[in-house]
Design a protein around this motif. Structure first.
Motif, PDB file in Angstrom:
ATOM      1  N   ASN A 239      33.647  29.431  53.887  1.00 54.63           N
ATOM      2  CA  ASN A 239      33.573  30.643  54.715  1.00 54.63           C
ATOM      3  C   ASN A 239      32.217  30.758  55.401  1.00 54.63           C
ATOM      4  O   ASN A 239      32.136  31.080  56.576  1.00 54.63           O
ATOM      5  N   GLN A 240      31.143  30.495  54.670  1.00 56.69           N
ATOM      6  CA  GLN A 240      29.814  30.584  55.260  1.00 56.69           C
ATOM      7  C   GLN A 240      29.643  29.553  56.359  1.00 56.69           C
ATOM      8  O   GLN A 240      29.188  29.869  57.462  1.00 56.69           O
ATOM      9  N   LEU A 241      30.023  28.319  56.088  1.00 52.59           N
ATOM     10  CA  LEU A 241      29.834  27.256  57.069  1.00 52.59           C
ATOM     11  C   LEU A 241      30.777  27.400  58.254  1.00 52.59           C
ATOM     12  O   LEU A 241      30.422  27.053  59.379  1.00 52.59           O
ATOM     13  N   ASP A 242      31.973  27.921  58.021  1.00 53.04           N
ATOM     14  CA  ASP A 242      32.915  28.145  59.108  1.00 53.04           C
ATOM     15  C   ASP A 242      32.380  29.230  60.040  1.00 53.04           C
ATOM     16  O   ASP A 242      32.485  29.128  61.255  1.00 53.04           O
ATOM     17  N   ASP A 243      31.777  30.259  59.465  1.00 49.61           N
ATOM     18  CA  ASP A 243      31.174  31.320  60.278  1.00 49.61           C
ATOM     19  C   ASP A 243      30.043  30.768  61.145  1.00 49.61           C
ATOM     20  O   ASP A 243      29.770  31.276  62.216  1.00 49.61           O
ATOM     21  N   GLU A 244      29.365  29.740  60.660  1.00 48.98           N
ATOM     22  CA  GLU A 244      28.260  29.140  61.404  1.00 48.98           C
ATOM     23  C   GLU A 244      28.746  28.032  62.341  1.00 48.98           C
ATOM     24  O   GLU A 244      27.959  27.301  62.916  1.00 48.98           O
ATOM     25  N   LYS A 245      30.065  27.864  62.456  1.00 45.79           N
ATOM     26  CA  LYS A 245      30.694  26.941  63.401  1.00 45.79           C
ATOM     27  C   LYS A 245      30.400  25.462  63.132  1.00 45.79           C
ATOM     28  O   LYS A 245      30.123  24.701  64.034  1.00 45.79           O
ATOM     29  N   HIS A 246      30.459  25.071  61.884  1.00 45.02           N
ATOM     30  CA  HIS A 246      30.373  23.661  61.533  1.00 45.02           C
ATOM     31  C   HIS A 246      31.764  23.047  61.708  1.00 45.02           C
ATOM     32  O   HIS A 246      32.771  23.716  61.455  1.00 45.02           O
ATOM     33  N   PRO A 247      31.853  21.778  62.120  1.00 47.60           N
ATOM     34  CA  PRO A 247      33.163  21.161  62.362  1.00 47.60           C
ATOM     35  C   PRO A 247      33.807  20.648  61.071  1.00 47.60           C
ATOM     36  O   PRO A 247      34.015  19.457  60.884  1.00 47.60           O
ATOM     37  N   LEU A 248      34.133  21.550  60.164  1.00 46.50           N
ATOM     38  CA  LEU A 248      34.661  21.150  58.866  1.00 46.50           C
ATOM     39  C   LEU A 248      36.016  20.465  59.002  1.00 46.50           C
ATOM     40  O   LEU A 248      36.921  20.978  59.650  1.00 46.50           O
ATOM     41  N   LEU A 249      36.142  19.307  58.373  1.00 48.07           N
ATOM     42  CA  LEU A 249      37.391  18.565  58.395  1.00 48.07           C
ATOM     43  C   LEU A 249      38.457  19.247  57.547  1.00 48.07           C
ATOM     44  O   LEU A 249      39.639  19.009  57.734  1.00 48.07           O
ATOM     45  N   ASN A 250      38.059  20.095  56.602  1.00 50.57           N
ATOM     46  CA  ASN A 250      39.018  20.765  55.722  1.00 50.57           C
ATOM     47  C   ASN A 250      39.049  22.275  55.933  1.00 50.57           C
ATOM     48  O   ASN A 250      39.360  23.033  55.032  1.00 50.57           O
ATOM     49  N   ARG A 251      38.789  22.729  57.135  1.00 44.13           N
ATOM     50  CA  ARG A 251      38.801  24.153  57.468  1.00 44.13           C
ATOM     51  C   ARG A 251      40.154  24.788  57.170  1.00 44.13           C
ATOM     52  O   ARG A 251      40.246  25.916  56.745  1.00 44.13           O
ATOM     53  N   LYS A 252      41.241  24.055  57.370  1.00 44.64           N
ATOM     54  CA  LYS A 252      42.583  24.612  57.206  1.00 44.64           C
ATOM     55  C   LYS A 252      42.864  25.093  55.786  1.00 44.64           C
ATOM     56  O   LYS A 252      43.743  25.901  55.572  1.00 44.64           O
ATOM     57  N   LEU A 253      42.096  24.643  54.800  1.00 44.59           N
ATOM     58  CA  LEU A 253      42.317  25.070  53.417  1.00 44.59           C
ATOM     59  C   LEU A 253      42.099  26.567  53.230  1.00 44.59           C
ATOM     60  O   LEU A 253      42.582  27.148  52.285  1.00 44.59           O
ATOM     61  N   MET A 254      41.374  27.181  54.131  1.00 41.44           N
ATOM     62  CA  MET A 254      41.003  28.576  53.955  1.00 41.44           C
ATOM     63  C   MET A 254      41.788  29.512  54.860  1.00 41.44           C
ATOM     64  O   MET A 254      41.402  30.651  55.062  1.00 41.44           O
ATOM     65  N   LYS A 255      42.908  29.076  55.430  1.00 40.31           N
ATOM     66  CA  LYS A 255      43.679  29.921  56.343  1.00 40.31           C
ATOM     67  C   LYS A 255      44.029  31.268  55.728  1.00 40.31           C
ATOM     68  O   LYS A 255      43.989  32.281  56.380  1.00 40.31           O
ATOM     69  N   ASP A 256      44.392  31.277  54.463  1.00 35.65           N
ATOM     70  CA  ASP A 256      44.779  32.533  53.815  1.00 35.65           C
ATOM     71  C   ASP A 256      43.672  33.017  52.888  1.00 35.65           C
ATOM     72  O   ASP A 256      43.911  33.422  51.784  1.00 35.65           O
ATOM     73  N   GLN A 257      42.454  32.985  53.381  1.00 32.25           N
ATOM     74  CA  GLN A 257      41.308  33.319  52.547  1.00 32.25           C
ATOM     75  C   GLN A 257      41.217  34.801  52.196  1.00 32.25           C
ATOM     76  O   GLN A 257      40.518  35.181  51.290  1.00 32.25           O
ATOM     77  N   TYR A 258      41.920  35.642  52.938  1.00 29.86           N
ATOM     78  CA  TYR A 258      41.873  37.072  52.662  1.00 29.86           C
ATOM     79  C   TYR A 258      43.271  37.611  52.381  1.00 29.86           C
ATOM     80  O   TYR A 258      44.246  37.182  52.967  1.00 29.86           O
ATOM     81  N   ASP A 259      43.337  38.552  51.472  1.00 31.79           N
ATOM     82  CA  ASP A 259      44.548  39.341  51.277  1.00 31.79           C
ATOM     83  C   ASP A 259      44.318  40.635  52.043  1.00 31.79           C
ATOM     84  O   ASP A 259      43.188  41.114  52.144  1.00 31.79           O
ATOM     85  N   PHE A 260      45.373  41.184  52.607  1.00 34.05           N
ATOM     86  CA  PHE A 260      45.229  42.420  53.369  1.00 34.05           C
ATOM     87  C   PHE A 260      46.026  43.530  52.699  1.00 34.05           C
ATOM     88  O   PHE A 260      47.165  43.338  52.306  1.00 34.05           O
TER      89      PHE A 260
END
Length: 153
Positions: free
Chosen positions: A110-131
């Motif tokens: 989450n921290q690195l995605d917010d800083e716009k790093h090109p993470l190869l495994n970004r898709k793992l966090m698609k459901d990172q929040y419950d609403f």
């Protein structure tokens, strides 16, 4: 839950042109058998860019699997030029280790995605929040939609 990350020194894996050969010949005994999180990243000049974040109950065993993973290594090779490196941290907690590992990995992604790093495994966090949706006559101080960081492993 309190989680402590005890970071170790980065390990150079060299540039994209020699990465496959270097990981094939890497001495895995240099890696500890600890539970932790890790980041593959590239360094170019003074700039560092995270490429992949992961977790494992045994860093040495996980790196052996990663170094034999054509998909991951090819993904690292295809990133922009620069030295590829690996850094890892031992995860320490007095609580549930599996949960601590999952939370540490999610927090880093989450921290690195917010800083716009090109993470190869970004898709793992698609459901990172419950609403949570509030309806009816809630207090004025309660938002209609509340985002809660997911604790799913």
């Amino acid at each position: 839950m309190n989680v402590e990350l005890d970071w170790h020194e980065p390990i150079g894996l060299r540039s994209s042109s020699t990465l496959k050969e270097n990981v094939k010949n890497f001495d895995l005994s240099l890696l500890p058998e600890i539970s932790g999180v890790y980041i593959f990243y590239r360094e170019y000049g003074g700039y560092q860019e995270a490429l992949y974040v992961g977790k494992s109950e045994n860093i040495r065993t996980r790196m052996k699997a990663h170094f034999n993973s054509i998909k991951l290594i090819d993904g690292l090779v295809e990133t922009p030029k620069g030295q590829k490196k690996l850094i890892f941290a031992e995860v320490k907690t007095r609580s549930d280790l599996a949960k601590a590992l999952a939370q540490a990995e999610k927090g880093l992604i989450n921290q690195l995605d917010d800083e716009k790093h090109p993470l190869l495994n970004r898709k793992l966090m698609k459901d990172q929040y419950d609403f949570i949706i509030s309806k009816g006559n809630a207090l004025n101080i309660i938002d209609e939609e509340i985002a809660v960081f997911s604790n799913k492993a």
